[in-house]
Write a protein that holds these residues in place. Sequence first.
Motif, PDB file in Angstrom:
ATOM      1  N   CYS A  51       7.057 -10.390   0.014  1.00  0.00           N
ATOM      2  CA  CYS A  51       7.496  -9.666   1.214  1.00  0.00           C
ATOM      3  C   CYS A  51       8.150 -10.571   2.255  1.00  0.00           C
ATOM      4  N   CYS A  82       8.089  -3.505   2.288  1.00  0.00           N
ATOM      5  CA  CYS A  82       7.304  -4.348   1.397  1.00  0.00           C
ATOM      6  C   CYS A  82       6.021  -4.683   2.139  1.00  0.00           C
ATOM      7  N   PHE A  87       6.300  -2.561  -3.003  1.00  0.00           N
ATOM      8  CA  PHE A  87       7.381  -1.812  -2.371  1.00  0.00           C
ATOM      9  C   PHE A  87       6.852  -0.416  -2.080  1.00  0.00           C
TER      10      PHE A  87
END
Length: 162
Positions: A51, A82, A87
């Motif tokens: 992320c 994220c 996701f």
Amino acid sequence: MDMQKLNRNLNKLNKILFIVLGISIAIWVGVEVFVGEKIERVKEQMKENLCEAPNVKEMLARLNSGLPSKLDEINTLEKIVCENRRFVYHYTLGKGMEADESAVTPQDIAELKEEQTRELKKEFCGDARLKAVREIAEGVDFVYFIKDKELIRVGLESKDCK
């Protein structure tokens, strides 16, 4: 709310969004490899800090630049983020309509979750373009809201594909 129509619409939309995500990740991994990095090293780096990876942040910024977007008369894709190496797609159902959580019954919710889980798993596990996503992310979540209240969450992980 017509749950069959909702499921059909979501199935089409989610397939497209999965493909976009898979291609985006594959392109970023491919770009890193092209400029001299080893693919396994890139994957490991992304796994460690997915992320926070600059290319993932940039990809999400591009994907989110046109959002929120009303996808059809029922569904609005609000954002893709994220979180915790996953996701997460955020949808609002019935945005701009008088729909609220009382517009769907517990049976409707159960049917929606079952159908979406089945269809999303088929796409997530079966599409070769999503291989990079399955390899570097902890998983993918699809979260559906009605008026800021979470209705259902469908979570998929690579281990679901075995």
